[in-house]
Scaffold this motif. Structure first.
Motif, PDB file in Angstrom:
ATOM      1  N   GLU A  42       0.815  -1.213   0.000  1.00 40.91           N
ATOM      2  CA  GLU A  42       0.000   0.000   0.000  1.00 40.91           C
ATOM      3  C   GLU A  42       0.852   1.267   0.000  1.00 40.91           C
ATOM      4  O   GLU A  42       0.517   2.256  -0.653  1.00 40.91           O
ATOM      5  CB  GLU A  42      -0.902   0.028   1.236  1.00 40.91           C
ATOM      6  N   VAL A 124      -7.178   0.820  -6.612  1.00 42.12           N
ATOM      7  CA  VAL A 124      -7.856   1.870  -5.841  1.00 42.12           C
ATOM      8  C   VAL A 124      -7.158   2.097  -4.503  1.00 42.12           C
ATOM      9  O   VAL A 124      -6.925   3.242  -4.097  1.00 42.12           O
ATOM     10  CB  VAL A 124      -9.340   1.501  -5.613  1.00 42.12           C
ATOM     11  N   CYS A 127      -3.628   3.793  -4.963  1.00 41.30           N
ATOM     12  CA  CYS A 127      -3.779   5.200  -5.362  1.00 41.30           C
ATOM     13  C   CYS A 127      -4.320   6.044  -4.216  1.00 41.30           C
ATOM     14  O   CYS A 127      -3.829   7.148  -3.957  1.00 41.30           O
ATOM     15  CB  CYS A 127      -4.702   5.314  -6.573  1.00 41.30           C
ATOM     16  N   ALA A 128      -5.333   5.526  -3.511  1.00 41.80           N
ATOM     17  CA  ALA A 128      -5.929   6.274  -2.399  1.00 41.80           C
ATOM     18  C   ALA A 128      -4.928   6.488  -1.277  1.00 41.80           C
ATOM     19  O   ALA A 128      -4.872   7.566  -0.666  1.00 41.80           O
ATOM     20  CB  ALA A 128      -7.157   5.535  -1.883  1.00 41.80           C
ATOM     21  N   THR A 129      -4.110   5.476  -0.994  1.00 42.89           N
ATOM     22  CA  THR A 129      -3.087   5.598   0.041  1.00 42.89           C
ATOM     23  C   THR A 129      -2.043   6.633  -0.351  1.00 42.89           C
ATOM     24  O   THR A 129      -1.599   7.444   0.484  1.00 42.89           O
ATOM     25  CB  THR A 129      -2.393   4.236   0.285  1.00 42.89           C
ATOM     26  N   TYR A 131      -2.349   9.264  -2.416  1.00 39.88           N
ATOM     27  CA  TYR A 131      -2.846  10.645  -2.441  1.00 39.88           C
ATOM     28  C   TYR A 131      -3.303  11.153  -1.078  1.00 39.88           C
ATOM     29  O   TYR A 131      -3.343  12.352  -0.830  1.00 39.88           O
ATOM     30  CB  TYR A 131      -3.990  10.769  -3.447  1.00 39.88           C
ATOM     31  N   ASN A 132      -3.627  10.240  -0.159  1.00 45.99           N
ATOM     32  CA  ASN A 132      -4.062  10.659   1.178  1.00 45.99           C
ATOM     33  C   ASN A 132      -2.959  10.537   2.222  1.00 45.99           C
ATOM     34  O   ASN A 132      -3.133  10.975   3.351  1.00 45.99           O
ATOM     35  CB  ASN A 132      -5.264   9.816   1.613  1.00 45.99           C
ATOM     36  N   VAL A 136      -5.722   4.363   4.199  1.00 40.95           N
ATOM     37  CA  VAL A 136      -7.163   4.611   4.119  1.00 40.95           C
ATOM     38  C   VAL A 136      -7.974   3.322   4.070  1.00 40.95           C
ATOM     39  O   VAL A 136      -9.176   3.318   4.367  1.00 40.95           O
ATOM     40  CB  VAL A 136      -7.498   5.472   2.880  1.00 40.95           C
TER      41      VAL A 136
END
Length: 252
Positions: A42, A124, A127-129, A131-132, A136
């Protein structure tokens, strides 16, 4: 061989639960998350970018990931069937479910779609990890929910997702592992041209197809000379069940 594999599964399951209990009592800094190689997956992009261990992930997670990748390159996805505690739970559900009634085939088009879900989830989550700059996925991770003993990010939705992830196994053999597990999707990139694999001796095989019936990943073992399928987890159920000993063996 299956008895040995069961011992391995119980051993690693006990380790995870032991440290989860110690963590919940405040007697250890390690919990189930500390042993999660997917945490390294991640956050890998973040680590490459910042050269720092992000979130709750540290060098231990990355070391485990390297070890799992080495196992995968050598013995296919053996981690999933010999080590992963959630895989062990998934297998238990599969065997109990199959005891009462056989799994009905869903058809190739449906299964291809189902197989694709885990790759979409992997993309998903990564990418979410990135950008945040945070894990997540943790509140929705079935592994963390199952073995985190109600960790600090666990909510009602977490248990709902875990229940539904395991429910998939009532309709598909090893449903969660084969269609929903993002770590399994990641390992599949390293699980084709592995060093060791299962071979079938066509001259010795008598065509009983016991290997097909016991395969947890529903691979058509009886139709292959060597098993290179990405779904193979080297559980060796087919080797143990082989009606004519010597027809199936591990080789290079």
């Amino acid at each position: 061989m299956q008895a040995v594999r069961l011992i391995f599964q119980l051993f690693f399951l006990e380790i995870i639960l032991y440290h989860a209990v110690l963590f919940s009592l405040g007697e250890s800094y390690k919990n189930c998350e500390s042993y999660c190689p997917f945490g390294a997956v991640e956050t890998l992009a973040l680590f490459v970018k910042s050269h720092k261990f992000p979130c709750a992930v540290n060098e231990f997670n990355y070391s485990i990931l390297i070890g799992v990748l080495l196992i995968t390159v050598l013995f296919k996805r053996a981690f999933c069937s010999w080590v992963c505690p959630l895989g062990a739970v998934n297998e238990l559900i599969t065997r109990v479910r199959a005891y009462f009634s056989r799994y009905a085939p869903l058809g190739e088009p449906v299964m291809k779609f189902m197989y694709g879900i885990k790759y979409a989830l992997l993309a998903v989550i990564v990418c979410a990890t990135y950008y945040n700059y945070d894990l997540v996925f943790r509140p929705y991770c079935p592994y963390f929910t199952a073995f985190g003993l109600h960790g600090h990010t666990t909510v009602v939705l977490s248990y709902f997702i875990l229940a539904n992830a395991l429910l998939a196994t009532f309709f598909i053999k090893m449903g969660f592992c084969r269609t929903l597990c993002p770590f399994g999707a990641f390992l599949n990139f390293f699980n084709t041209k592995t060093v060791c694999k299962i071979y079938r001796d066509e001259t010795a095989c008598d065509g009983c197809r016991l290997c097909d019936s016991v395969c947890l990943s529903e691979i058509k073992v009886s139709q292959s000379v060597k098993i290179e399928s990405r779904d193979c987890t080297m559980c060796l159920s087919c080797v143990s069940a082989c009606g004519k000993k010597g027809s199936l063996k591990i080789g290079i």
